[in-house]
Design a protein around this motif. Structure first.
Motif, PDB file in Angstrom:
ATOM      1  N   UNK B 113       0.815  -1.221   0.000  1.00 40.74           N
ATOM      2  CA  UNK B 113       0.000   0.000   0.000  1.00 40.74           C
ATOM      3  C   UNK B 113       0.849   1.272   0.000  1.00 40.74           C
ATOM      4  N   UNK B 114       2.152   1.079   0.168  1.00 29.27           N
ATOM      5  CA  UNK B 114       3.022   2.251  -0.026  1.00 29.27           C
ATOM      6  C   UNK B 114       3.141   2.572  -1.517  1.00 29.27           C
ATOM      7  N   UNK B 142       2.912  -4.660  -7.262  1.00 26.50           N
ATOM      8  CA  UNK B 142       3.032  -4.423  -5.822  1.00 26.50           C
ATOM      9  C   UNK B 142       2.596  -5.630  -4.997  1.00 26.50           C
ATOM     10  N   UNK B 143       1.676  -6.428  -5.525  1.00 30.28           N
ATOM     11  CA  UNK B 143       1.165  -7.585  -4.759  1.00 30.28           C
ATOM     12  C   UNK B 143       1.399  -8.924  -5.448  1.00 30.28           C
ATOM     13  N   UNK B 145       3.867 -10.188  -7.403  1.00 29.35           N
ATOM     14  CA  UNK B 145       5.190 -10.552  -7.908  1.00 29.35           C
ATOM     15  C   UNK B 145       5.550 -12.007  -7.608  1.00 29.35           C
TER      16      UNK B 145
END
Lengths: 272, 221
Positions: B113-114, B142-143, B145
């Motif tokens: 979430x950054x 971001x999620x 990978x």
């Protein structure tokens, strides 16, 4: 000189308008109001919330899903799809409870994760990995805070309690582990709350929100069931020996409350 | 009273009168609109998203002055509230969102979430910008990978796409919220190209089709 008089008059009129003849001041928002006495560690609320959710999931698994499958009820991953004729698998029932908690705007939040999840997006990451490894060793809850998220976190072991849990995970095409056995720690239920201490009122409100979330999740399942062709009869009976039946929400919640009332009384009211 | 003071007084009077007229006119929200609406929101009224703040204008001024002078703990909204995700949910809440907001409040997504501010609708959907989505087309990284898909149905498996970091291809087959009444493509060659997706995220045509599983409510219920 005249200018100063005019300005002073204008300011005076504005002050009278705003403060002397004004209606009552607006109350402070709930967040800014003086905090209630928050002297209960949030662990009390998290334990109680987990107790209710664990009981609901156990009842759903053992009294709805397992016997329901034997009388022709079907449970699947796609239960929320419009075309699907299935109900939620136990893990997805928990997901629905989590969504219903969020829909109430509850500060409590609920998640399910594992180190061997069917969906990689449910894999623990970061600090949770270490705590889950320790939890797997002794099967005891873990409590910690995550300052980056300003959250208090509790992990509770999620143990394979029914044959259906094991067979479903072992046979699922995307499961990374296919030798689960009854009694294994398959994952952990995660609860979060933004504060380290809560008031008595917040404790009672939090527990009520979990019960309400369970009831709404089960009601959503019944709503789905009513739309399938040849739906089971819904009333006071449970599936199994009594045939292709489902308990209504009131009956289901009575069972959940019966299974949890004594422990909730102990944990959250008598604080034993 | 000299001429200068008279002119200043008249100017002040006219300015206050204009402000008062704008404030009481139903057109004042349009006048205050800071930019073009998100595609699909053009027909919405301002009050679909901006709910009226509690209290009268006088109470709101009073409360904010009290806050500025230290007699109050928190300020209050003036006129209308700033919308948040709850306002979006009033029309867009669905039982089967593929990426519901509350999932991103989970500790495992602390790093993600950054990169993707998915804990609020406004993290990706900024209103009054004239665009559908304000983030880039590669946020899936971001999620996802570590994505593994057994029995992968796609001709070029997801593991290869992930290994080659071809994140701009994700939205070519998958719509983020999973609300389109369609099946994802099975051949990468059939995926919508990145220009088409970028155009859609901006204000271009919708490649996923118009049919929604759960249509949004037209106005706040």
């Amino acid at each position: 000189m005249m200018r100063q008089v005019i300005i002073a008059l204008l300011l005076g009129v504005a002050a009278i308008y705003l403060f002397v003849t004004a209606p009552p001041p607006l109350p402070e928002t709930a967040r800014a109001q003086a905090p209630q006495t928050s002297d209960l560690p949030v662990k009390v609320l998290l334990d109680a919330a987990n107790l209710v959710n664990a009981a609901a999931r156990k009842i759903y698994t053992e009294r709805i899903v397992t016997p329901g499958q034997q009388v022709g009820l079907v449970f699947g991953e796609d239960w929320q799809e419009a075309h699907s004729k299935t109900g939620p698998l136990p893990a997805l029932f928990l997901r629905k409870v989590a969504a219903e908690l969020q829909a109430q705007g509850a500060p409590l939040a609920l998640f399910l994760g594992s180190d061997q999840p069917i969906s990689p997006s449910n894999a623990f990451k970061g600090e949770q990995v270490r705590h889950f490894a320790a939890l797997k060793e002794d099967r005891k809850p873990r409590y910690f805070d995550m300052p980056a998220l300003r959250l208090q976190v509790a992990l509770y072991p999620d143990i394979a309690a029914a044959p259906g849990c094991v067979s479903c995970h072992n046979e699922h095409p995307n499961s990374p582990k296919t030798d689960w056995r009854l009694g294994d720690v398959m994952g952990a239920t995660t609860w979060t709350h933004p504060r380290a201490a809560v008031s008595d009122r917040e404790l009672r409100q939090g527990i009520a929100q979990v019960y309400a979330a369970v009831e709404r999740a089960y009601a959503a399942y019944l709503e789905k069931v009513r739309r399938i062709p040849d739906p089971p009869s819904i009333g006071s009976a449970w599936p199994g020996r009594e045939g292709r039946r489902l308990p209504d929400a009131e009956t289901f919640m009575s069972a959940v409350k019966e299974a949890t009332a004594a422990q909730i009384l102990d944990a959250a009211v008598l604080l034993r | 009273m000299n001429t200068k003071t008279k002119i200043a007084g008249i100017g002040l009077f006219l300015g206050l009168a204009t402000l008062l007229l704008v404030a009481v006119s139903p057109l004042h929200l349009q006048a205050l609109n800071p930019g073009p609406m998100t595609p699909g929101h053009e027909a919405l009224s301002c009050t679909s998203c901006h709910t009226e703040a509690p209290g009268t204008a006088r109470q709101q001024i009073q409360a904010n002055l009290a806050y500025l002078t230290g007699f109050r703990k928190a300020p209050v909204a003036f006129g209308y509230e700033t919308p948040d995700s709850n306002d979006c949910s009033a029309c867009h809440a669905r039982p089967d969102d593929a990426h519901p907001l509350h999932r991103f409040a989970e500790p495992r997504f602390v790093e993600a979430v950054r990169v993707v501010r998915a804990t609020t609708c406004l993290g990706c959907h900024r209103e009054h910008q004239g665009t559908r989505v304000s983030s880039n087309t590669e946020f899936c990284a971001a999620c996802h990978d570590d994505l593994v898909v057994k029995n992968d149905p796609v001709d070029i498996p997801h593991r290869i796409l992930v290994a080659e970091e071809r994140w701009s291809t994700c939205l070519g087959c998958h719509d983020y919220h999973g609300n389109r009444a369609r099946e994802a493509q099975k051949r990468l060659a059939d995926a919508f190209d990145v220009q088409t997706i970028r155009s859609y995220l901006s204000d271009g045509p919708d490649p996923y089709g118009e049919a929604r599983r759960h249509p949004a409510k037209g106005e706040r219920p």
